[in-house]
Design an enzyme around this catalytic site. Structure first.
Site, short mmCIF file in Angstrom:
data_model
loop_
_atom_site.label_atom_id
_atom_site.label_comp_id
_atom_site.label_asym_id
_atom_site.label_seq_id
_atom_site.Cartn_x
_atom_site.Cartn_y
_atom_site.Cartn_z
N ASP A 34 -75.72 28.53 -6.97
CA ASP A 34 -75.61 29.34 -6.12
C ASP A 34 -75.07 28.66 -5.06
OD1 ASP A 34 -74.20 31.92 -5.24
OD2 ASP A 34 -76.04 33.24 -5.49
N ARG A 46 -74.72 44.25 -7.11
CA ARG A 46 -75.77 43.98 -5.50
C ARG A 46 -75.71 45.53 -5.43
NH1 ARG A 46 -77.54 41.27 -2.08
NH2 ARG A 46 -76.79 39.19 -2.75
N ASP A 106 -84.19 34.12 32.45
CA ASP A 106 -83.25 35.56 32.40
C ASP A 106 -83.11 35.07 31.09
OD1 ASP A 106 -80.99 34.40 32.85
OD2 ASP A 106 -79.98 35.41 33.42
N ASP A 150 -73.44 34.54 -10.81
CA ASP A 150 -72.09 35.95 -10.71
C ASP A 150 -71.29 35.16 -10.70
OD1 ASP A 150 -71.24 34.71 -7.89
OD2 ASP A 150 -72.80 36.73 -6.97
N ARG A 196 -70.40 36.06 5.14
CA ARG A 196 -70.54 36.82 4.19
C ARG A 196 -69.96 37.98 4.98
NH1 ARG A 196 -75.44 36.41 1.04
NH2 ARG A 196 -76.44 36.28 3.41
N GLN A 197 -69.18 38.66 5.97
CA GLN A 197 -69.48 39.65 6.20
C GLN A 197 -67.62 39.68 6.71
OE1 GLN A 197 -71.09 41.73 9.55
NE2 GLN A 197 -72.85 40.48 9.81
N LYS A 200 -73.49 40.32 -12.02
CA LYS A 200 -74.36 40.57 -10.69
C LYS A 200 -74.03 41.37 -9.98
CE LYS A 200 -74.60 38.39 -6.08
NZ LYS A 200 -74.88 37.51 -5.49
C1 R5P Z 1 -73.27 36.47 -2.74
O1 R5P Z 1 -72.45 36.90 -3.86
C2 R5P Z 1 -74.01 34.77 -2.46
O2 R5P Z 1 -72.22 34.25 -2.93
C3 R5P Z 1 -75.22 34.77 -2.92
O3 R5P Z 1 -75.23 35.09 -4.01
C4 R5P Z 1 -76.15 35.43 -2.33
O4 R5P Z 1 -75.16 35.52 -0.55
C5 R5P Z 1 -77.43 34.91 -2.08
O5 R5P Z 1 -78.40 36.23 -1.53
P1 R5P Z 1 -79.60 36.76 -1.83
O6 R5P Z 1 -80.72 35.36 -1.79
O7 R5P Z 1 -80.17 37.09 -0.46
O8 R5P Z 1 -79.78 37.68 -3.41
#
Ligand code: R5P
Length: 288
Positions: free
Chosen positions: A216, A192, A33, A166, A89-90, A190
């Protein structure tokens, strides 16, 4: 005994080699299933160290099953290592565009609570926010793998600039610079705009005729990195390197970065990808 999740098999093997602990055999299967099953048929130890990056809904479920399976098999201590903690991240109630909204879950907290039930301790690596460790109901710690990223970089970087896209990544850029042994650090700003669109405001740092390492925690869609690289490329840098802890590399991220003119990408094995160039096993071994 080290118990590998399906997405962390190389890292678990590296950790077993580093610690001298035995590597458990794990069966990953599914029922007709579609329900998944992860089991440890030969498990026989007092302590289980489950090493499992939760990169999908299925791998989250797998951790819950492995925690239960090793207890059933007699483990008295269970340590859960989440090299990459999915959903971290959430960490507040926001929609996919980043807008805070009522009625949205704090998914990192929900996941952390569920993962706490079957373990005595959690170890993770560079979660997006350190505070995510407070969501667990058991002792939880976050390790810093940034210094590991210096190792795969060339020894001959020209006037290196370690750049954070950032403010949140300044510490990571500094960590790589310190481990590399020299160079300047700086950061961009940065904003978003949506889940796969960001706006970058450059700094005054000059990139001309220097090697740039953009650092990052995560490369997901690659939009943060590619926007940063666009600003740098205008100045005529020597080479641009990307260094990240967690190479999520969703969708076309790899192509996006190649098209942006990146010389090389270096990442750890918290997520096992072709860009993985260094292991976090030594820092995990120290923490155990
Ligand atoms: C968010 O602030 C994290 O530090 C990364 O910069 C972010 O997760 C990168 O995501 P993406 O590659 O989608 O820009």
């Amino acid at each position: 005994m080290i118990v590998p999740g399906s997405a962390s098999q190389s890292l678990a093997a590296a950790l077993a080699a580093e610690t001298g602990e035995e590597l458990a055999s794990v069966v990953y299967d599914s029922f007709p299933d579609g329900e998944l099953i992860a089991a440890t048929p030969g498990f026989d130890a007092d302590r289980a160290v489950i090493v499992a990056s939760t990169i999908s809904a299925g791998t989250h479920l797998e951790v819950l099953q492995l925690q239960d399976a090793v207890r059933e098999a007699g483990a008295r201590e269970v340590i859960t290592v989440l090299p990459y903690m999915g959903y971290a991240r959430q960490d507040d109630a926001h929609d996919p565009s980043g807008q805070e909204r009522s009625g949205f879950p704090i998914s990192a907290r929900a996941v952390a609570r569920a993962l706490s039930v079957g373990t005595d301790r959690i170890i993770t690596v560079n979660p997006h926010e350190q505070a995510v460790t407070t969501f667990f109901d058991v002792p939880a710690e976050a390790l810093d793998a940034a210094p590991r990223l210096a190792n795969p970089l060339p020894d001959d970087l020209i006037e290196p600039l370690f750049l954070a896209p950032d403010e949140g990544a300044i510490g990571l850029a500094g960590g790589v610079r310190d481990a590399y042994g020299g160079g300047q650090t700086d950061h961009f700003e940065k904003t978003r705009l949506s889940s796969d669109t960001v706006e970058i405001a450059p700094s005054d740092a000059t990139a001309a005729e220097r090697d740039i390492v953009v650092v990052d925690d995560i490369v997901a869609t690659g939009s943060t990195m590619s926007e940063s690289i666009t600003h740098l490329a205008d100045q005529g840098p020597e080479r641009i390197f990307v260094a990240c802890i967690h190479p999520v590399f969703a969708g076309e991220a790899r192509t996006t970065l190649a098209r942006a003119g990146v010389e090389a990408i270096v990442a750890t094995d918290t997520i096992e990808r072709s860009v993985t160039a260094v292991s976090v096993a030594p820092i995990l071994a120290d923490a155990l």
